[in-house]
Design a protein around this motif. Structure first.
Motif, short mmCIF file in Angstrom:
data_model
loop_
_atom_site.label_atom_id
_atom_site.label_comp_id
_atom_site.label_asym_id
_atom_site.label_seq_id
_atom_site.Cartn_x
_atom_site.Cartn_y
_atom_site.Cartn_z
N LEU A 1 53.22 97.62 80.19
CA LEU A 1 52.14 98.56 79.82
C LEU A 1 51.31 98.04 78.65
CD1 LEU A 1 54.09 101.90 80.27
CD2 LEU A 1 51.99 101.26 81.49
N SER A 2 51.98 97.46 77.66
CA SER A 2 51.19 96.96 76.52
C SER A 2 50.31 95.80 76.97
CB SER A 2 52.11 96.56 75.36
OG SER A 2 52.98 95.51 75.76
N GLY A 3 50.80 95.03 77.91
CA GLY A 3 49.99 93.92 78.43
C GLY A 3 48.75 94.42 79.18
N ILE A 4 48.95 95.41 80.03
CA ILE A 4 47.82 95.97 80.79
C ILE A 4 46.80 96.59 79.84
CG2 ILE A 4 47.17 97.77 82.44
CD1 ILE A 4 50.02 97.41 83.71
N ALA A 5 47.28 97.33 78.85
CA ALA A 5 46.37 97.99 77.92
C ALA A 5 45.60 96.96 77.10
CB ALA A 5 47.15 98.94 77.01
N ALA A 6 46.31 95.93 76.65
CA ALA A 6 45.65 94.89 75.85
C ALA A 6 44.54 94.23 76.66
CB ALA A 6 46.68 93.85 75.39
N LYS A 7 44.85 93.91 77.91
CA LYS A 7 43.86 93.27 78.76
C LYS A 7 42.63 94.18 78.94
CE LYS A 7 45.79 90.60 81.81
NZ LYS A 7 46.50 90.19 83.04
#
Lengths: 259, 259, 259, 259
Positions: free
Chosen positions: D26-32
């Motif tokens: 989730l943090s990866g998707i949000a960061a992207k």
């Protein structure tokens, strides 16, 4: 088909003298009417609308007063509990532990109350359907304690409003547990006064009559000698002088209904 | 404090024989119970859920059958009207013109019905508060006709659901007009069957009892000899054999309530 | 994914000059914003809360004014019809016949409107679930006329209150018919002023934005040059000067949503 | 006008590996997507519909896992607390203490949470009007802690149903505190599966879009890699692969709205 029971008292224990006076008056009226009586009062109002709403005398003073009411007037006593840490002490002083409507899904509280062996009266949340109370009762019953009461006190109906669905009474009765109708909280207007809940006590007798005609084990109706100046639930509590005529009407309807 | 009246009949006039049979049976049961009786049936179901729902026998045949019921059984007759063009003919045949709930705000229909001089029974819309019915009644009364009845038949409660608010009965009674409780449409589940309305007839007696205990002038309850095969409102109509025991209970509660 | 359409105009045709002025102003604003525009106004308010509420200019004068709006400004014109006897004349003058929410289940009116071949915009009753509108649309479609619009305008939420359920928009879109969100009637407080409906126009832009983000074919929003002195729906109509900034916001959201 | 924040995570901490995996994804998707991210997960489900519903890993294990998430992924962490005894330990491990909707009026819990100095996110009870949340926030603020969030998660709408009122967002924003829209609990069908709550996750993106268009500080949406087999809230949690496209849409609407 037992006759219905009256559960009544002031919303909160204001002080020892007031609680004793109210228990004296109410038990006397009920006895004269031939209606079994249970005294109800709260030692803490844990979910006031406003942080400045008066909370109550606290658990130690409150339970001691309730024990005195029970000893002096010989009536069963009911009070509400708000977390698992309160149930043991409360169960030593009172006969019936009441689970507030907002807390009716809190598993730990239900289990703790059940484990005391006391009667547990669970108020149906304003956000629950009557058939949802079967799973709630099952939480208590899972402790081996089947001494359960289920109370209807209104369902959310838009904002700042409740509606009393009389179908709820036979639906909850299908659990096999006695069903109580709370005639005074059912006429609350939650949050309706901005910093407090409003209410329409004039409709409490109407709803109580309807509930008895639908069929209930008990009518719950808070009462006060001076409701307009009470520290909580003033707009819904019944003046003491309403109780006797109301009981007369309810007894007649109950007899007609069960006849 | 007059005794309550029963308004009953099959939802729609299926044919002459069925209507006469039903009027015969129902008027007999009511007479035996000592309850004044008004026969109700519709010549047209103008707002079926589905376009393929059966509409009825039509206005000419329907009014003629209703006039025959009135003549033969001596009971007042009630039917519903759906537009201003129908009211004159209907008022010649029947005693009470009923305004359907969805149409309770249509000014022209209310005025036309009022002008006939017939009794006008306005059903409260599922979308209206009970106090809103004062302005509705005022539309009829503005014609000089004060022979008005107001009927509670449930309020919208989320989707495909109604709830019966017993406070509605005393609130509408404040208009000074007699208040009717419709026990069968109140247990409808509107649109609940997809292409038809569902219902829970098992709760109609409960609500009827509650309404009588709250205080009403009349109980409206549709009945049928074979409700599960009726062309409309089958899920809510009461089997004929329920009427007698229900009336007995309601009479006892009414007496207790008014005693 | 066509851009959304604006349906707007004053609640009722107050007189010829006012209607023409409003159509001129609104069509100009919409053109500048690049939003297709449909003019809406009523020739009769057939279900006012009170019998003394102003009804309107009547069908003959009204249709003639609407035809003039259509001819002069080149925009499609929409008006509501209240019984089957009105639909033919109305369909000659206007492009879209609107079925009022209270009447959305009246089979004869739906069939008559459908048979004219005009576009039929059915407002969802405050008492209906969004999925119930499939059967309503089917009544119109049974005439062979599939030019149907379905409009969300709020659901009953307790007494004197509505709530707008944005799920309703995709649910009704499953019928395949374009879905309209009525942003001004959705903020009505039905009967909330005692002898008239109140409203909260300040929430209409919020709901319009939410509806466009949920996905709609059109936004319906009544407007007026002086809403606080309008003869009907004043509390919900938008001041003319709100329209341009609102359209700008809605266009941007619509583009983001459909992008 | 800051961009909106995403609050997401699995309903409950199932075990350390799952929580870390979800936080990573989730943090990866949000960061992207360029959306600030807060991880949410519960150590205890204290009010399951049924006594046999899975409760969770417990407070000690749970807080330790949440602290690890925070340390490893650098995102703020949110968890819910259920009684005053939990708040101190929780506030040491996480950034935001969440008060469950059913408990939003429990004064002691609100005060205890406020006193920790942590951010307090109060979910609006299904039984409360949005304007009632001002008094709720005031309970927290009375401790001197003004780091308050208010979350809309649906209002009771008949039985076993919720409705999301988008007006609630600007109403609660009038308190001055940031407002969160919980898109997944808002599509719950409380108690709808008999022994568990049902839900309609397909409507969560619709409501999230509507809420962003109405204006919010954050969208709360629980997510799971295999929601249909999750131990709680499966019917409403979003599959992980929905998050990226949803964030894209929400960002575009947010920009249009605030542009």
């Amino acid at each position: 088909d037992l006759p219905f029971v009256l559960i009544s008292g002031p919303c909160q224990i204001e002080n020892r003298d007031h609680a004793l006076m109210m228990a004296d008056r109410l038990s006397g009226i009920a006895a004269k009417a031939g209606v079994p009586f249970i005294f109800k009062s709260s030692f803490d109002k844990a979910n006031r609308t406003s942080v400045s709403g008066q909370r109550g005398v606290g658990i130690d003073a409150g339970l001691s007063i309730l024990a005195e009411v029970k000893a002096r007037f010989g009536c069963p006593v009911l009070t509400d509990v708000h977390d698992a840490g309160q149930v043991e002490a409360a169960a030593e002083a009172v006969d019936i532990l009441q689970i507030p409507a907002f807390l009716c899904r809190q598993t730990d509280l239900l289990l703790a109350a059940g484990r005391t062996g006391a009667v547990v009266n669970v108020k149906k949340g304003q956000f629950l359907a009557p058939w949802d109370m079967a799973a709630v009762a099952q939480k208590v019953a899972s402790t081996g304690n089947e001494r359960i009461l289920l109370t209807e006190r209104g369902a959310s109906f838009g904002y700042n409003a409740l509606v009393s669905d009389m179908r709820s009474l036979p639906v909850m009765a299908q659990t096999g547990y006695p069903v109580v109708f709370d005639a005074t909280h059912s006429v609350q207007q939650p949050g309706g006064l901005g910093s407090a809940s409003g209410g329409q006590r004039e409709f409490a007798p109407v709803l109580a009559r309807s509930a008895v005609a639908a069929g209930v084990a008990a009518i719950f109706a808070e009462a006060h000698d001076d409701p307009d100046n009470a520290p909580s639930d003033g707009p819904v509590m019944l003046p003491l002088e309403w109780i006797q005529p109301l009981l007369g009407k309810l007894k007649a309807i109950d007899a007609a209904m069960k006849g």
